[in-house]
Design an enzyme around this catalytic site. Structure first.
Site, PDB file in Angstrom:
ATOM      1  N   CYS A 117     -10.520  16.326  -3.829  1.00  0.00           N
ATOM      2  CA  CYS A 117     -11.303  15.089  -3.770  1.00  0.00           C
ATOM      3  C   CYS A 117     -12.713  15.376  -4.274  1.00  0.00           C
ATOM      4  O   CYS A 117     -13.128  16.530  -4.341  1.00  0.00           O
ATOM      5  CB  CYS A 117     -11.389  14.576  -2.338  1.00  0.00           C
ATOM      6  SG  CYS A 117      -9.771  14.220  -1.636  1.00  0.00           S
ATOM      7  N   ASP A 132      -6.449   8.485  12.821  1.00  0.00           N
ATOM      8  CA  ASP A 132      -5.227   9.255  13.089  1.00  0.00           C
ATOM      9  C   ASP A 132      -5.534  10.446  13.995  1.00  0.00           C
ATOM     10  O   ASP A 132      -6.666  10.934  14.041  1.00  0.00           O
ATOM     11  CB  ASP A 132      -4.637   9.763  11.768  1.00  0.00           C
ATOM     12  CG  ASP A 132      -4.011   8.637  10.950  1.00  0.00           C
ATOM     13  OD1 ASP A 132      -3.598   7.626  11.551  1.00  0.00           O
ATOM     14  OD2 ASP A 132      -3.949   8.772   9.712  1.00  0.00           O
ATOM     15  N   ARG A 161       8.697   6.675   3.258  1.00  0.00           N
ATOM     16  CA  ARG A 161       8.874   6.196   4.624  1.00  0.00           C
ATOM     17  C   ARG A 161       9.459   4.792   4.661  1.00  0.00           C
ATOM     18  O   ARG A 161      10.315   4.484   5.467  1.00  0.00           O
ATOM     19  CB  ARG A 161       7.518   6.225   5.353  1.00  0.00           C
ATOM     20  CG  ARG A 161       7.644   5.715   6.751  1.00  0.00           C
ATOM     21  CD  ARG A 161       6.443   5.834   7.678  1.00  0.00           C
ATOM     22  NE  ARG A 161       5.224   6.425   7.227  1.00  0.00           N
ATOM     23  CZ  ARG A 161       4.873   7.692   7.410  1.00  0.00           C
ATOM     24  NH1 ARG A 161       5.709   8.521   7.979  1.00  0.00           N
ATOM     25  NH2 ARG A 161       3.704   8.114   6.995  1.00  0.00           N
ATOM     26  N   TYR A 162       8.955   3.937   3.795  1.00  0.00           N
ATOM     27  CA  TYR A 162       9.452   2.558   3.716  1.00  0.00           C
ATOM     28  C   TYR A 162      10.465   2.497   2.581  1.00  0.00           C
ATOM     29  O   TYR A 162      10.245   3.087   1.525  1.00  0.00           O
ATOM     30  CB  TYR A 162       8.300   1.606   3.397  1.00  0.00           C
ATOM     31  CG  TYR A 162       7.168   1.618   4.382  1.00  0.00           C
ATOM     32  CD1 TYR A 162       7.267   0.940   5.596  1.00  0.00           C
ATOM     33  CD2 TYR A 162       5.977   2.285   4.095  1.00  0.00           C
ATOM     34  CE1 TYR A 162       6.199   0.919   6.482  1.00  0.00           C
ATOM     35  CE2 TYR A 162       4.905   2.274   4.983  1.00  0.00           C
ATOM     36  CZ  TYR A 162       5.018   1.588   6.177  1.00  0.00           C
ATOM     37  OH  TYR A 162       3.969   1.570   7.049  1.00  0.00           O
ATOM     38  N   ASP A 166      -1.499   3.886  12.355  1.00  0.00           N
ATOM     39  CA  ASP A 166      -0.422   4.557  11.636  1.00  0.00           C
ATOM     40  C   ASP A 166       0.299   5.357  12.718  1.00  0.00           C
ATOM     41  O   ASP A 166      -0.251   6.318  13.265  1.00  0.00           O
ATOM     42  CB  ASP A 166      -0.993   5.453  10.528  1.00  0.00           C
ATOM     43  CG  ASP A 166      -0.047   5.567   9.337  1.00  0.00           C
ATOM     44  OD1 ASP A 166       1.165   5.335   9.533  1.00  0.00           O
ATOM     45  OD2 ASP A 166      -0.509   5.888   8.235  1.00  0.00           O
ATOM     46  N   ARG A 199       8.998   1.423  -1.118  1.00  0.00           N
ATOM     47  CA  ARG A 199       7.787   1.954  -1.744  1.00  0.00           C
ATOM     48  C   ARG A 199       7.538   3.400  -1.340  1.00  0.00           C
ATOM     49  O   ARG A 199       7.964   3.826  -0.269  1.00  0.00           O
ATOM     50  CB  ARG A 199       6.565   1.085  -1.404  1.00  0.00           C
ATOM     51  CG  ARG A 199       6.328   0.865   0.086  1.00  0.00           C
ATOM     52  CD  ARG A 199       5.545  -0.444   0.247  1.00  0.00           C
ATOM     53  NE  ARG A 199       5.002  -0.634   1.583  1.00  0.00           N
ATOM     54  CZ  ARG A 199       5.704  -1.104   2.616  1.00  0.00           C
ATOM     55  NH1 ARG A 199       6.983  -1.377   2.494  1.00  0.00           N
ATOM     56  NH2 ARG A 199       5.119  -1.265   3.795  1.00  0.00           N
ATOM     57  N   CYS A 223     -10.239  13.575   7.562  1.00  0.00           N
ATOM     58  CA  CYS A 223      -9.125  13.312   6.637  1.00  0.00           C
ATOM     59  C   CYS A 223      -7.774  13.565   7.295  1.00  0.00           C
ATOM     60  O   CYS A 223      -7.522  14.637   7.833  1.00  0.00           O
ATOM     61  CB  CYS A 223      -9.245  14.171   5.389  1.00  0.00           C
ATOM     62  SG  CYS A 223      -7.848  13.916   4.256  1.00  0.00           S
ATOM     63  N   LYS A 263       2.665   1.958   9.492  1.00  0.00           N
ATOM     64  CA  LYS A 263       1.465   1.238   9.929  1.00  0.00           C
ATOM     65  C   LYS A 263       1.855   0.029  10.766  1.00  0.00           C
ATOM     66  O   LYS A 263       2.654  -0.790  10.331  1.00  0.00           O
ATOM     67  CB  LYS A 263       0.659   0.808   8.719  1.00  0.00           C
ATOM     68  CG  LYS A 263       0.169   2.006   7.917  1.00  0.00           C
ATOM     69  CD  LYS A 263      -0.467   1.569   6.619  1.00  0.00           C
ATOM     70  CE  LYS A 263      -0.878   2.750   5.782  1.00  0.00           C
ATOM     71  NZ  LYS A 263       0.274   3.418   5.139  1.00  0.00           N
ATOM     72  N   ARG A 296      -5.075  14.069   5.875  1.00  0.00           N
ATOM     73  CA  ARG A 296      -4.324  15.108   5.139  1.00  0.00           C
ATOM     74  C   ARG A 296      -5.106  16.398   5.045  1.00  0.00           C
ATOM     75  O   ARG A 296      -4.955  17.161   4.090  1.00  0.00           O
ATOM     76  CB  ARG A 296      -3.974  14.611   3.737  1.00  0.00           C
ATOM     77  CG  ARG A 296      -2.851  13.649   3.785  1.00  0.00           C
ATOM     78  CD  ARG A 296      -2.219  13.284   2.466  1.00  0.00           C
ATOM     79  NE  ARG A 296      -1.582  12.010   2.725  1.00  0.00           N
ATOM     80  CZ  ARG A 296      -1.942  10.868   2.165  1.00  0.00           C
ATOM     81  NH1 ARG A 296      -2.871  10.830   1.235  1.00  0.00           N
ATOM     82  NH2 ARG A 296      -1.347   9.750   2.516  1.00  0.00           N
ATOM     83  N   CYS A 302     -13.857  14.144   3.489  1.00  0.00           N
ATOM     84  CA  CYS A 302     -14.136  13.379   4.701  1.00  0.00           C
ATOM     85  C   CYS A 302     -13.667  14.229   5.881  1.00  0.00           C
ATOM     86  O   CYS A 302     -12.508  14.646   5.905  1.00  0.00           O
ATOM     87  CB  CYS A 302     -13.368  12.067   4.684  1.00  0.00           C
ATOM     88  SG  CYS A 302     -13.474  11.217   3.102  1.00  0.00           S
TER      89      CYS A 302
HETATM   90  C1  PLP Z   1       0.435   3.507   3.867  1.00  0.00           C
HETATM   91  C2  PLP Z   1       1.672   3.896   3.255  1.00  0.00           C
HETATM   92  C3  PLP Z   1       2.310   3.059   2.332  1.00  0.00           C
HETATM   93  C4  PLP Z   1       1.750   1.709   1.949  1.00  0.00           C
HETATM   94  O1  PLP Z   1       1.760   0.828   3.020  1.00  0.00           O
HETATM   95  P1  PLP Z   1       1.303  -0.692   2.852  1.00  0.00           P
HETATM   96  O2  PLP Z   1       1.278  -1.221   4.233  1.00  0.00           O
HETATM   97  O3  PLP Z   1       2.307  -1.352   1.960  1.00  0.00           O
HETATM   98  O4  PLP Z   1      -0.049  -0.668   2.208  1.00  0.00           O
HETATM   99  C5  PLP Z   1       3.499   3.488   1.794  1.00  0.00           C
HETATM  100  N1  PLP Z   1       4.052   4.667   2.140  1.00  0.00           N
HETATM  101  C6  PLP Z   1       3.465   5.477   3.036  1.00  0.00           C
HETATM  102  C7  PLP Z   1       4.131   6.757   3.386  1.00  0.00           C
HETATM  103  C8  PLP Z   1       2.254   5.124   3.630  1.00  0.00           C
HETATM  104  O5  PLP Z   1       1.668   5.940   4.501  1.00  0.00           O
HETATM  105  S1  SF4 Z   2      -9.846  10.678   3.316  1.00  0.00           S
HETATM  106 FE1  SF4 Z   2      -9.047  12.713   2.661  1.00  0.00          FE
HETATM  107  S2  SF4 Z   2      -7.926  12.288   0.789  1.00  0.00           S
HETATM  108 FE2  SF4 Z   2      -9.265  10.521   1.142  1.00  0.00          FE
HETATM  109  S3  SF4 Z   2     -11.156  10.992  -0.005  1.00  0.00           S
HETATM  110 FE3  SF4 Z   2     -11.466  11.676   2.086  1.00  0.00          FE
HETATM  111  S4  SF4 Z   2     -10.886  13.850   2.047  1.00  0.00           S
HETATM  112 FE4  SF4 Z   2     -10.004  12.909   0.208  1.00  0.00          FE
END
Ligand code: PLP
Ligand code: SF4
Length: 401
Positions: free
Chosen positions: A139, A307, A126-127, A344, A130, A146, A351, A148, A143
């Site tokens: 996991c 989220d 996305r960025y 986010d 990184r 979550c 973010k 995801r 959670c």
């Molecule tokens: C959260 C996230 C990051 C890291 O973001 P930082 O603000 O640098 O901690 C990088 N890529 C994705 C897709 C993210 O969701």
């Molecule tokens: S938030 Fe989602 S990915 Fe993170 S530990 Fe919990 S269940 Fe696993």
């Protein structure tokens, strides 16, 4: 004036949890073994009912969990539940509830648009500089909120297959990537051998400056943080780690010693919390949490607005609550203790910081602002004209409004 070493009443009264609790008959050798903890997780309704009197909402939630996000709770983490309290903040995080099956209008399966930003399976780019590198869909415990949950635990048949070599090749071919964030699922479920290999490969890529790991394993399964694993991080450093603690009760003696091991191996530690209704949407709870984090050498990093993941509305709290918490921390406690509150952005904007507003007004020649006690202060604007004010964070737009 004499300051007591521990100035926070909630921390001097409350002991940090430690030990085997309900599993007091288990051998220390087994208890401290991370594969024993994983093998003995609570994963079914019948197992859960042996230990806990469930509410109707929870029992129904457990029956349906297999189709949304599996249930799994390590014995270590289960001990943190206050079994007499149906609203226990630990319980709310890991025991399924029937409300998870209600999807409100604004909720989504992929709330932060990760799948659209995924050039190869497991990479979210996305960025520009990184990437997120998802290396497993499992996991130690799950959670309920979550972000995801569409893929994690595979209850929704997403069938995520981490293509580690494809991900590595993508990172190798994109020289703009200087920061790789391993996530999942929980990367620390990989074996030592696999982690050693993966970190070794990443650290060999000339443009990758460092690696980060996002993991809740120190919290759910501190037994996983062994001297051998810590040595792998030391060897491939700089490796940074973000853990995920939401409530002060999760700060156990075992977590503290896991964090110490990591820190002594050169791993700088941050924490990401999710603002959750009934868990940590309260200033005193958050204050106690951030103080405990600093005692464990962990710097609070982000506080996330929850989220818009499907079935999470019962856990979602207001933006204004998050802002009140930040306002209640900033200036009132150690600067290091204050996380950045973020949303986010739904759909995939990344973010975005959401901050309390301390600026009262910007006139032609001064900025007027309030401090943490609400007292007003002024600072002159150099040059005295609007034109000299850079429009950082839209500050110039506030002029004379
Ligand atoms: C959260 C996230 C990051 C890291 O973001 P930082 O603000 O640098 O901690 C990088 N890529 C994705 C897709 C993210 O969701
Ligand atoms: S938030 Fe989602 S990915 Fe993170 S530990 Fe919990 S269940 Fe696993």
């Amino acid at each position: 004036m004499i300051f007591k070493f521990n100035m926070y009443p909630e921390d001097s009264k409350e002991k940090w949890f430690s030990g085997k609790g309900l599993w007091h008959e288990v051998d220390d050798k087994d208890w401290n073994n991370w594969s024993w903890q994983l093998r003995n997780r609570i994963t079914s309704l019948s197992q859960l009912e042996e230990y806990l009197e469930l509410t109707h909402e929870e029992r129904e939630g457990c029956r349906l969990a297999y189709s949304k996000l599996s249930m799994a709770i390590t014995p270590f983490f289960f001990n943190l539940i206050d079994r007499k309290n149906a609203n226990c903040p630990i319980r709310l995080q890991v025991i399924p509830r029937v409300e998870e099956m209600t999807t409100s209008q604004e909720e989504m399966l992929d709330p932060v648009g990760e799948d659209e930003h995924s050039p190869v399976a497991g990479i979210v780019h996305r960025y520009p500089d990184r990437v997120l590198f998802l290396v497993t869909d499992r996991c130690a415990s799950y959670c309920r909120y979550c972000t995801r949950s569409r893929m994690v635990s595979n209850a929704q048949d997403y069938n995520f297959h981490p293509a580690l070599e494809d991900g590595l090749a993508y990172i190798e071919q994109n020289s703009s990537i200087r920061d790789v964030l391993l996530s999942g699922g929980d990367p620390l479920l990989l074996s030592d051998r696999k982690l050693d290999y993966l970190l070794g490969r990443l650290r060999k890529i000339p443009h990758v400056e460092f690696v980060r790991i996002g993991s809740r394993i120190p919290v759910f399964l501190p037994q996983r943080i062994t001297p051998e694993l810590s040595e792998i991080f030391r060897k491939h450093g700089p490796v940074w780690m973000s853990i995920h603690v939401n409530h002060p009760t999760e700060c156990t003696v075992e977590l503290k010693s896991a964090c110490e091991q990591l820190a002594f191996s050169g791993v700088p530690l941050g924490n990401q919390s999710v603002l959750l209704r009934g868990v940590n949407d309260d200033l005193m709870v958050m204050k106690s949490l951030v103080h405990r984090l600093l005692m464990m050498r962990v710097r609070p990093y982000y506080l996330y607005q929850c989220d818009l993941i499907t079935g999470s509305s019962h856990l979602r709290s207001d933006i204004s609550t998050g802002l009140d918490i930040i306002r209640g921390l900033r200036g009132h406690t150690t600067g290091y203790a204050v996380p950045q509150f973020v949303i986010d952005a739904p759909g995939g904007g990344g973010k975005v910081p959401i901050n309390p507003d301390y600026v009262e007004r910007i006139s032609e020649n001064e900025i007027v602002f309030k401090n943490f006690l609400g007292k007003t202060y002024r600072y002159p604007l150099i040059g005295g004209t609007i034109g000299h004010v850079p429009n950082i964070d839209g500050i110039r737009d506030k002029i004379l409004t």
